[in-house]
Design an enzyme around this catalytic site. Structure first.
Site, PDB file in Angstrom:
ATOM      1  N   ASP A  67      43.269  20.488  34.649  1.00 50.23           N
ATOM      2  CA  ASP A  67      43.750  19.543  35.665  1.00 50.23           C
ATOM      3  C   ASP A  67      42.669  18.589  36.154  1.00 50.23           C
ATOM      4  OD1 ASP A  67      42.302  21.570  36.868  1.00 50.23           O
ATOM      5  OD2 ASP A  67      43.955  22.342  38.063  1.00 50.23           O
ATOM      6  N   ASP A 136      47.596  30.889  47.163  1.00 49.90           N
ATOM      7  CA  ASP A 136      49.066  30.880  47.217  1.00 49.90           C
ATOM      8  C   ASP A 136      49.691  31.217  45.858  1.00 49.90           C
ATOM      9  OD1 ASP A 136      48.483  28.619  45.747  1.00 49.90           O
ATOM     10  OD2 ASP A 136      49.510  27.201  47.068  1.00 49.90           O
ATOM     11  N   HIS A 138      48.949  29.734  42.948  1.00 46.96           N
ATOM     12  CA  HIS A 138      49.051  28.642  41.968  1.00 46.96           C
ATOM     13  C   HIS A 138      48.086  28.829  40.804  1.00 46.96           C
ATOM     14  CE1 HIS A 138      45.867  26.316  44.391  1.00 46.96           C
ATOM     15  NE2 HIS A 138      45.412  26.227  43.159  1.00 46.96           N
ATOM     16  N   GLU A 143      51.789  24.250  41.898  1.00 45.39           N
ATOM     17  CA  GLU A 143      51.999  24.826  43.226  1.00 45.39           C
ATOM     18  C   GLU A 143      53.298  25.621  43.271  1.00 45.39           C
ATOM     19  OE1 GLU A 143      49.682  24.924  45.173  1.00 45.39           O
ATOM     20  OE2 GLU A 143      48.765  23.009  45.707  1.00 45.39           O
TER      21      GLU A 143
HETATM   22  C1  GLP Z   1      41.931  24.793  42.202  1.00 48.63           C
HETATM   23  C2  GLP Z   1      42.088  24.694  40.689  1.00 48.63           C
HETATM   24  C3  GLP Z   1      42.590  25.998  40.105  1.00 48.63           C
HETATM   25  C4  GLP Z   1      41.744  27.156  40.628  1.00 48.63           C
HETATM   26  C5  GLP Z   1      41.844  27.222  42.136  1.00 48.63           C
HETATM   27  C6  GLP Z   1      41.073  28.387  42.738  1.00 48.63           C
HETATM   28  O1  GLP Z   1      43.127  24.658  42.863  1.00 48.63           O
HETATM   29  N1  GLP Z   1      42.971  23.654  40.315  1.00 48.63           N
HETATM   30  O2  GLP Z   1      42.518  25.927  38.696  1.00 48.63           O
HETATM   31  O3  GLP Z   1      42.193  28.367  40.060  1.00 48.63           O
HETATM   32  O4  GLP Z   1      41.318  26.010  42.637  1.00 48.63           O
HETATM   33  O5  GLP Z   1      39.747  28.041  42.909  1.00 48.63           O
HETATM   34  P1  GLP Z   1      38.575  29.015  43.280  1.00 48.63           P
HETATM   35  O6  GLP Z   1      38.173  29.685  42.030  1.00 48.63           O
HETATM   36  O7  GLP Z   1      37.491  28.120  43.825  1.00 48.63           O
HETATM   37  O8  GLP Z   1      39.096  29.966  44.306  1.00 48.63           O
END
Ligand code: GLP
Length: 260
Positions: A67, A136, A138, A143
């Protein structure tokens, strides 16, 4: 689903890096799906170290990221393009032409989406897709409420995701409101999937992903539909799982069978 519960974040990173080393040694021209966020950073650190020690080469590897924030140029300090360059690509022997991160700053976003999906297909599909998970539930930027069959597209970020990610930006107002993301359907086409999670903040999302009903309200739960998924978590992220003993038994039996 294979559920691997490890002592701490360091052990999760070590485990994940080994999965990538195993994948690339078996298929040097592997197509890897990569993720951003703080969770995969340890894994990328271990892969850089393994590369320096001559244990993995990315010379023939091709990558696709999940993404990108809508509106951020590849040079923006918080863009996922920049994150990937600084956290991994600049430190390994990958050719920049073989790395793909969707562009969130192009005028024709529909064309970008189409080309991204086509490029994954042309590369032969993703062999091993790395995922983190949002608090959440995702995955990528899919989402809650995302169709389980969704393809790469623009998604509006929830307030919770923007608040979680505000730590990387100056303030909540600076966090983009939308992102370009591979869809859940796109992710499920990967040949194998490795989801990582660490810390208490992820315990709820992990319990629902692994043991909850499959629902678009918890996008991670769609992974239950895939036949080759590994969920590697630290003790804290595993703390709300109800079948802890069973998962540990499965791992012991795997080791006895000599599986990686
Ligand atoms: C963002 C990314 C996700 C990732 C999430 C959690 O939303 N788009 O791919 O899994 O963050 O991030 P973190 O690993 O910093 O908790």
């Amino acid at each position: 689903m294979r559920v691997v519960i490890l002592e701490n974040a360091e052990a999760v990173a070590e485990f994940a890096a080994l999965q990538f080393i195993h994948q690339v040694s078996g298929k040097p021209d592997s197509v890897l799906g990569l993720a951003t966020g703080s969770t995969p950073l340890g894994t990328y650190g271990k892969l850089i170290k393994a590369h320096r020690e001559g244990r993995i080469s990315f010379r023939r590897v091709c990558t696709f990221n999940l993404d990108e924030y809508l509106g951020l140029s590849p040079d923006h300090s918080q863009s996922y393009h920049r994150f990937m360059r600084e956290s991994l690509f600049d430190h390994i022997d990958i050719s920049s032409g073989n790395t793909h991160v969707p562009r969130g700053d192009v005028n024709d976003i529909e064309k970008e989406i189409e080309e991204y999906e086509r490029a994954i297909e042309a590369a032969g599909g993703i062999d091993l897709q790395l995922l983190g998970i949002g608090t959440d539930g995702h995955i990528a930027f899919n989402e809650p409420g995302s169709s389980l069959a969704s393809r790469t597209r623009v998604k509006t970020l929830t307030r919770r995701t923007r608040e979680d990610n505000a730590r990387f930006f100056g303030s909540l107002d600076e966090v983009p409101k939308m992102a370009l993301t591979m869809g859940i359907g796109t992710i499920l086409e990967s040949r194998s999937i490795l989801l990582l999670a660490c810390g208490e903040g992820k315990a709820d999302a992990i319990q629902k992903t692994v043991e909850g009903p499959i629902t678009s309200l918890v996008p991670g739960s769609a992974l239950q539909l895939h036949s080759r998924v590994t969920i590697a978590v630290d003790i804290k992220a595993a703390s709300k799982l109800s079948q802890l003993e069973y998962y540990a038994d499965c791992e012991r039996n795997r080791t006895e069978l000599g599986k990686v």
